[in-house]
Design a protein around this motif. Structure first.
Motif, PDB file in Angstrom:
ATOM      1  N   ARG A  59      28.933  27.585 -22.550  1.00  0.00           N
ATOM      2  CA  ARG A  59      28.681  28.957 -22.082  1.00  0.00           C
ATOM      3  C   ARG A  59      28.499  28.998 -20.567  1.00  0.00           C
ATOM      4  O   ARG A  59      28.879  29.966 -19.909  1.00  0.00           O
ATOM      5  CB  ARG A  59      27.423  29.510 -22.759  1.00  0.00           C
ATOM      6  CG  ARG A  59      27.025  30.898 -22.273  1.00  0.00           C
ATOM      7  CD  ARG A  59      25.736  31.362 -22.875  1.00  0.00           C
ATOM      8  NE  ARG A  59      24.570  30.677 -22.319  1.00  0.00           N
ATOM      9  CZ  ARG A  59      23.321  30.878 -22.741  1.00  0.00           C
ATOM     10  NH1 ARG A  59      23.091  31.720 -23.739  1.00  0.00           N
ATOM     11  NH2 ARG A  59      22.321  30.232 -22.190  1.00  0.00           N
ATOM     12  N   GLU A 127      27.382  33.139 -25.991  1.00  0.00           N
ATOM     13  CA  GLU A 127      27.423  34.095 -24.881  1.00  0.00           C
ATOM     14  C   GLU A 127      26.192  34.988 -24.879  1.00  0.00           C
ATOM     15  O   GLU A 127      25.497  35.108 -25.889  1.00  0.00           O
ATOM     16  CB  GLU A 127      28.676  34.962 -24.993  1.00  0.00           C
ATOM     17  CG  GLU A 127      28.728  35.881 -26.211  1.00  0.00           C
ATOM     18  CD  GLU A 127      29.191  35.200 -27.490  1.00  0.00           C
ATOM     19  OE1 GLU A 127      29.179  35.857 -28.547  1.00  0.00           O
ATOM     20  OE2 GLU A 127      29.563  34.015 -27.430  1.00  0.00           O
ATOM     21  N   LEU A 132      27.911  41.926 -21.806  1.00  0.00           N
ATOM     22  CA  LEU A 132      29.235  42.245 -22.336  1.00  0.00           C
ATOM     23  C   LEU A 132      29.400  43.737 -22.598  1.00  0.00           C
ATOM     24  O   LEU A 132      28.475  44.391 -23.083  1.00  0.00           O
ATOM     25  CB  LEU A 132      29.465  41.495 -23.663  1.00  0.00           C
ATOM     26  CG  LEU A 132      29.354  39.973 -23.633  1.00  0.00           C
ATOM     27  CD1 LEU A 132      29.495  39.425 -25.048  1.00  0.00           C
ATOM     28  CD2 LEU A 132      30.394  39.371 -22.722  1.00  0.00           C
ATOM     29  N   GLU A 137      31.866  42.530 -26.952  1.00  0.00           N
ATOM     30  CA  GLU A 137      30.836  42.039 -27.870  1.00  0.00           C
ATOM     31  C   GLU A 137      31.270  42.226 -29.313  1.00  0.00           C
ATOM     32  O   GLU A 137      31.087  41.331 -30.152  1.00  0.00           O
ATOM     33  CB  GLU A 137      29.510  42.767 -27.615  1.00  0.00           C
ATOM     34  CG  GLU A 137      28.382  42.255 -28.497  1.00  0.00           C
ATOM     35  CD  GLU A 137      27.066  42.993 -28.305  1.00  0.00           C
ATOM     36  OE1 GLU A 137      26.122  42.717 -29.067  1.00  0.00           O
ATOM     37  OE2 GLU A 137      26.990  43.853 -27.395  1.00  0.00           O
TER      38      GLU A 137
END
Length: 299
Positions: A59, A127, A132, A137
């Motif tokens: 990530r 994440e 997002l 997402e």
């Protein structure tokens, strides 16, 4: 779902509709605390493991071979050691797995499901949801769910957001997925109904808490200033006090652990002592998070 984030001015300058809108995006609704648990048990114990493995580093760019090897330890040593311990005491638990971790180690997930454990959603590559946009997402959450189902043959019914990072859109997406429960929020010690913009979603929250998470006591990063360390005996005392209070109240004891953190030889005994202490009570129900959520929703 309304998204009141982004109003002009400083927080002390906001009008009441704005700050109330922020608060009401996601709230705890009706408490779901049964008088007795399954089989007449006084207390429910829900053990969980976030199998982040290599995705903790991926990530952040995948630059540290060392941190990815720490993630691999979770697969090579951690999960097998956990499975052996749980099997010895006849306990089923919940494992939250990023889709990339599941793709890296599909046999691990297949074994867990074959042995009766639960696999839950834990993002695509660990994440952070809060950074997002909704469309991204949603795509990642749906792809993660489909990937876990394809690997294990079982479609997940619960989500734990990576790093417990819950965006203004997360609950909306969970309703679109038709999930039974979430396990990312901290508004209570007992389960509760999740409310979105003032309306019940029917999704059960199986609440977490940092004090019941092994990472806050042991996690470290040699390239940053992150250096927490608590002696294992002290962590055990914290966990046991949390359990004893839950037992006395007739409530839920939920515990979050990580295969690469809890399983070194000097720490795995913490988990075993928690299990032995709880089982010694006699009237404790060990259950997966999905089983807990289904039970509180049914009574």
């Amino acid at each position: 779902m309304s998204n009141p984030v982004g109003a002009a001015g400083e927080p002390w300058q906001w009008d009441e509709p704005h700050w109330r809108g922020l608060v009401n995006q996601v709230r705890a609704g009706r408490r779901l605390a049964p008088a007795r648990w399954k089989g007449g048990a006084r207390c429910a114990v829900a053990l969980s493991f976030d199998s982040d493995h290599d995705t903790n580093e991926l990530r952040d760019g995948g630059k540290s071979i060392g941190r990815m090897s720490w993630g691999q330890y979770g697969n090579r040593v951690g999960v097998p050691r956990i499975i052996e311990l749980l099997d010895r005491y006849g306990i089923k638990a919940s494992f939250y797995v990023p889709a990339v971790a599941a793709l890296l180690y599909p046999d691990e997930q297949k074994r867990l499901v074959a042995e009766g454990h639960e696999i839950g959603i834990h993002g695509w590559i660990h994440e952070l949801n809060s950074v997002l946009p909704y469309e991204v997402e949603r795509d990642l959450m749906f792809r993660s769910t489909d990937t876990l189902e394809k690997i294990t043959g079982v479609r997940p019914v619960g989500l734990r957001t990576p790093s417990w990072d819950f965006s203004p859109n997360t609950l909306r997406i969970e309703t679109e997925l038709g999930l039974l429960y979430d396990s990312s929020l901290m508004a209570d010690e007992d389960c509760y109904d999740l409310v979105m913009d003032g309306k019940s979603t029917g999704i059960v929250e199986v609440p977490v808490e940092w004090v019941r998470d092994d990472a806050v006591y042991f996690m470290m990063n040699r390239f940053q200033s992150l250096r927490p360390y608590t002696p294992p005996k002290d962590v055990l005392e914290i966990f046991l006090r949390e359990f004893d209070a839950a037992y006395q109240a007739g409530g839920l004891f939920q515990l979050t652990m990580h295969p690469h953190i809890i399983t070194p030889r000097s720490r795995i005994w913490i988990l075993e002592e928690v299990i032995r202490h709880a089982q010694a009570k006699g009237d404790v129900w060990f259950a997966t998070h999905a089983e807990v959520a289904a039970y509180v929703k049914s009574v």
